[in-house]
Write a protein that holds these residues in place. Structure first.
Motif, PDB file in Angstrom:
ATOM      1  N   ARG A 139       0.824  -1.209   0.000  1.00  0.00           N
ATOM      2  CA  ARG A 139       0.000   0.000   0.000  1.00  0.00           C
ATOM      3  C   ARG A 139       0.859   1.261   0.000  1.00  0.00           C
ATOM      4  O   ARG A 139       0.415   2.333   0.387  1.00  0.00           O
ATOM      5  N   ASP A 140       2.102   1.128  -0.402  1.00  0.00           N
ATOM      6  CA  ASP A 140       2.994   2.284  -0.438  1.00  0.00           C
ATOM      7  C   ASP A 140       2.479   3.281  -1.488  1.00  0.00           C
ATOM      8  O   ASP A 140       2.288   2.920  -2.654  1.00  0.00           O
ATOM      9  N   PRO A 141       2.257   4.547  -1.097  1.00  0.00           N
ATOM     10  CA  PRO A 141       1.670   5.499  -2.044  1.00  0.00           C
ATOM     11  C   PRO A 141       2.521   5.726  -3.290  1.00  0.00           C
ATOM     12  O   PRO A 141       1.983   5.884  -4.387  1.00  0.00           O
ATOM     13  N   SER A 142       3.856   5.725  -3.133  1.00  0.00           N
ATOM     14  CA  SER A 142       4.722   5.929  -4.297  1.00  0.00           C
ATOM     15  C   SER A 142       4.573   4.768  -5.279  1.00  0.00           C
ATOM     16  O   SER A 142       4.457   4.964  -6.487  1.00  0.00           O
ATOM     17  N   ILE A 143       4.604   3.546  -4.753  1.00  0.00           N
ATOM     18  CA  ILE A 143       4.488   2.377  -5.622  1.00  0.00           C
ATOM     19  C   ILE A 143       3.112   2.353  -6.293  1.00  0.00           C
ATOM     20  O   ILE A 143       2.994   2.118  -7.502  1.00  0.00           O
ATOM     21  N   LEU A 144       2.072   2.632  -5.514  1.00  0.00           N
ATOM     22  CA  LEU A 144       0.719   2.615  -6.087  1.00  0.00           C
ATOM     23  C   LEU A 144       0.579   3.662  -7.188  1.00  0.00           C
ATOM     24  O   LEU A 144      -0.044   3.420  -8.218  1.00  0.00           O
ATOM     25  N   ALA A 145       1.200   4.846  -6.973  1.00  0.00           N
ATOM     26  CA  ALA A 145       1.129   5.890  -8.007  1.00  0.00           C
ATOM     27  C   ALA A 145       1.876   5.439  -9.258  1.00  0.00           C
ATOM     28  O   ALA A 145       1.436   5.698 -10.387  1.00  0.00           O
ATOM     29  N   GLY A 146       3.012   4.743  -9.069  1.00  0.00           N
ATOM     30  CA  GLY A 146       3.768   4.230 -10.207  1.00  0.00           C
ATOM     31  C   GLY A 146       2.965   3.178 -10.966  1.00  0.00           C
ATOM     32  O   GLY A 146       2.947   3.150 -12.200  1.00  0.00           O
ATOM     33  N   ILE A 147       2.279   2.323 -10.219  1.00  0.00           N
ATOM     34  CA  ILE A 147       1.456   1.284 -10.860  1.00  0.00           C
ATOM     35  C   ILE A 147       0.293   1.936 -11.616  1.00  0.00           C
ATOM     36  O   ILE A 147      -0.042   1.552 -12.740  1.00  0.00           O
TER      37      ILE A 147
END
Lengths: 639, 182
Positions: free
Chosen positions: A542-550
């Motif tokens: 649920r990391d916001p950076s990773i989710l934004a990248g996805i």
């Protein structure tokens, strides 16, 4: 006599003495104080080694927090110590630990699971000699027992009643419903028409329950250090440490629902791993995307599948073409930044692709390439990272020393801001047997910054080193992760250098105002962040950076282009594979990355076996072919 | 002297975060059981919390905590020795008694990070084959028989080898600790 004593002491430490040997050692140490000293010394150093090699800093931090919570929750006034304070305290501790586990989601898996300690009564992972324990648990008389039964049940061919005990290896067939309690406290509810083909005895590594068909609900007791319960079905396996789950099995499909905790779920056909967290389910079935879905959500319709036989033929042709190429070791790319040393060579990439296909040293061409690679000094980040990945895949034990040298190169070459550039040979000597690689403070060639492409490969290389058992300096991992978090673009993508900053919750800048990132770097960043998070034992789903990248990748998903870039689209494909597997998703948005990418690649392969236009130079064709092979074979395997 | 409850809690938090790993390392080396070591560490910190007003902040805190931990350990051994009377446990009891007799101030004087650094440095001084054996046993968690098969040796030879390696590591790590203490 000395040798005999040493042998007995070492056996005692290992927990491997027979009854007669224990008596012999007891006599020796009772009559000879020096022998006792030697035994005590060995026990102490053995336990210290065990302690120092089994704990990660993150586990330490969690344990500290648990102790703190327990002590603060138990602030009794002085002078009111109950006579049975240990047992009541233990109950309290267990409750708090369990609550903490649920709150922070600390179920670990795989190798990290070895760091967890048993909850209450479980024995240690290895048969180490213990000091006397207050509670003595008698060994179970059977592996399991049927505690409740509705309808008929058969153990082998014999009908059985409630209370029947199940021995290792026996099959159990249930017509309506049965509740089975395993010797470790695990509870299984077997639904109608369920068959357990066998139940293995509990060993130091846990036990395997082979489910042939039906529905199994499990409340799995937390497993001791290093052990896990594995549910094996005809087409999947679920590795469990302690959780509540349900498994529905048919001959062609396995559906895993996890209510609490975390389970590693492996699809056995087209092997790929998924980590299924509490509240999610996944289905291993031909034609069904192997991905996490929230409990209660419908299964997606079956997608067009990739024909395995066609895939195999394509991979075989590609590897044949690669093996036919001469001078793979002579294709370099250099520039002024590497002072004449190759900043990139195709040798390591080709070796990785061939190893991934399944070749090993018995293939003369691969042996020849390996010898060349191993005799070269370690010179640049790309080549070192790829080399570590290839050697780890080939044989992590045999090549551990070289992998440790790769780790030292990567650790020493990290730029001061957490990136990597092309790198320079490190003077640090890595003795054989090294298991912990720390940054050499004497190495003064660290540049202030690097680039995201080298940094991405460095992360992959460090992951391979860690998978080979090399412990990496935590500071390096933390700094690497910090860079990726700080270098994201405001629209969620990543570029070759630092972006204009992403902040969760902030409205995305219009594209014209943001410094644009591109596809291959964004999936590379997702993969790198997943790697660092996994190595640091940090939550990342649920990391916001990773989710934004996805999210960015899903919106610009393509298997025929590198989004926002004019070239390197097969590098982008390889990046999709890494990001997809490391994050644990078969989809970016609604896009199934594997069938889409594989079908495209199958259509684009040349008759000779390579990818790329025939008129381009061999170097480019080799690189394109290697990336295609790595994608098709799904080179990234968890753990 | 700590006057407020908040002050006591803050000090306890600091003590736990700073010393728990070192304390558990010591307790694990004496009990060989992670669960019991964790339990005893909690008991120790509970006792520390109860006596926190007696703590003299001008004196080093670690020996004070170790003194309390040792009492907890001795209580545990006493309870354990009366609970277990089987003949084959006698050896375990002898070992436990011997370990309990150790001066706790001689053990675990280093932080976990320092211990790991010492171990890493000492491992580097071992012969390659010895380092490999340590890796196989303590990282790969193989037993001596498994290593013996891998190396095509007898398990007795492997046991003797690991015995001598542990002895060398003990000597090396103790040397490092005493140098630091001096």
């Amino acid at each position: 006599m000395t040798e005999r004593l040493e042998h007995l002491i070492a056996g005692y430490v290992e927990g491997a003495l027979s009854q007669g040997e224990r008596q012999e050692l007891t006599r020796l140490v009772s009559s000879d104080p020096q022998a006792m000293e030697r035994l005590a010394e060995q026990v102490k150093v053995h336990r210290t080694l065990e302690f120092l090699t089994r704990r990660t800093p993150e586990t330490e931090r969690r344990t500290a927090m648990r102790i703190l919570q327990s002590v603060q929750a138990k602030k009794r006034p002085a002078g009111r110590r109950e006579t049975r304070r240990r047992s009541s305290f233990r109950r309290n501790w267990t409750w708090i630990a369990a609550a903490a586990a649920i709150v922070v989601g600390i179920f670990l898996y795989g190798s990290r699971a070895k760091e967890e300690r048993p909850e209450v009564q479980a024995p240690p992972p290895r048969k180490t000699p213990e000091a006397p324990v207050v509670k003595v648990v008698p060994p179970p008389s059977a592996e399991a027992r049927i505690e409740r039964l509705q309808g008929k049940a058969f153990l082998g061919k014999n009908e059985v009643a409630e209370g029947a005990e199940i021995a290792p290896g026996q099959s159990l067939e249930v017509a309506e419903l049965a509740e089975v309690r395993l010797s470790d406290g695990t509870r299984l509810i077997l639904g109608p028409n369920t068959t357990i083909a066998s139940l293995s005895p509990a060993t130091d590594r846990g036990r395997t329950i082979t489910v042939e068909r039906g529905r199994v609900e499990a409340d799995v007791a937390k497993q001791p250090d290093g052990r896990s319960i594995v549910f094996l079905t005809p087409n999947a396996e679920a590795r469990v440490l302690g959780t509540r789950l349900a498994l529905v099995v048919t001959p062609t499909s396995s559906r895993l629902e996890v209510q609490e905790g975390r389970v590693e779920f492996v699809r056995l056909v087209n092997p790929v791993n998924l980590i299924v967290d509490g509240g999610f389910y996944a289905v291993a079935e031909k034609g069904v995307p192997f991905t996490l879905r929230p409990l209660g959500e419908q299964e997606p319709p079956a997608d067009p599948d990739v024909d395995q036989a066609t895939l195999d033929r394509a991979i075989q042709r590609a590897s044949g073409w690669l093996l036919d190429q001469s001078n793979l070791d002579e294709i370099f790319e250099t520039d002024g930044r590497t002072q004449g040393a190759p900043k990139f060579s195709v040798l390591e990439l080709a070796i990785l692709a061939l190893v991934q296909v399944g070749f090993n040293e018995t293939e003369p061409k691969l042996k020849e390439l390996l010898d060349i690679m191993l005799n070269r000094p370690l010179q640049s980040t790309y080549t070192v990272a790829l080399q570590a990945m290839a050697l780890q895949k080939l044989d992590p034990i045999q090549y551990r020393h070289r992998i440790a040298q790769c780790a030292q190169f990567l650790v020493d070459n990290q730029a001061k801001n957490g990136q990597w550039c092309y790198g320079a040979p490190t003077p640090t000597v890595v003795p054989p047997g090294t298991i912990v690689v720390m940054r050499d403070p004497e190495f003064d060639k660290r540049p202030p910054s690097g680039d995201n492409s080298n940094s991405h490969f460095a992360a992959l290389g460090l992951r391979a080193c860690a998978a080979a058992g090399i412990k990496i300096d935590r500071e390096v991992l933390e700094l690497g992760l910090k860079w990726w978090i700080e270098s994201q673009c405001s629209d969620g993508s990543w570029g070759y250098q630092k972006g204009d900053g992403f902040k969760a919750g902030r409205p995305k800048n219009p594209p014209s105002e943001s410094k644009p990132g591109f596809g291959s770097m964004t999936v590379g960043a997702i993969a790198a962040m997943c790697i660092y998070s996994q190595l640091l034992d940090r939550e990342y789903k649920r990391d916001p950076s990773i989710l934004a990248g996805i999210d960015w990748t899903a919106r610009r998903f393509s298997v025929t282009q590198n989004p926002n870039s004019d070239n390197w689209y097969r590098y982008n494909l390889f990046g999709l594979e890494r990001a997809g597997i490391l994050y644990g998703t078969a989809q970016f948005g609604s896009n199934e990355w594997y069938p889409a990418g594989a079908n495209h690649l199958l259509g684009a392969q040349r008759a000779e076996g390579f990818w790329g236009r025939p008129e381009i130079e061999v170097r480019s064709r080799v690189i394109e072919t290697c990336f295609a092979v790595l994608f098709l074979t799904r080179a990234t395997v968890l753990r | 002297m700590i006057q407020t409850d908040a002050g006591r809690r803050e000090l306890l938090r600091e003590l736990v975060l700073t010393y728990q790993a070192r304390l558990r390392s010591y307790l694990y080396s004496r009990t060989g059981n992670a669960e019991i070591a964790d339990d005893l560490a909690q008991e120790t910190f509970l006792a520390v919390f109860r006596r926190i007003d007696q703590y003299d902040s001008s004196r080093p805190v670690w020996p004070w905590i170790m003194g309390i931990a040792r009492n907890e350990l001795l209580n545990y051994y006493r309870a354990a020795s009366t609970a277990r009377r089987r003949v084959d446990d006698r050896l375990d009891l002898l070992v436990a008694q011997r370990l309990a007799a150790d001066d706790p101030h001689e053990a675990a004087v280093e932080s976990i990070d320092e211990q790991k650094q010492s171990l890493s440095a000492c491992l580097r001084r071992l012969a390659p084959r010895a380092r490999e054996l340590v890796t196989l046993i303590y990282i790969e968690r193989m037993n001596c028989s498994e290593v013996a098969k891998l190396w095509k040796q007898t398990s007795g030879a492997v046991r003797t080898a690991i015995y001598r390696i542990r002895k060398a590591l003990e000597t090396c790590m103790q040397g490092k600790i005493s140098r630091r203490v001096v």
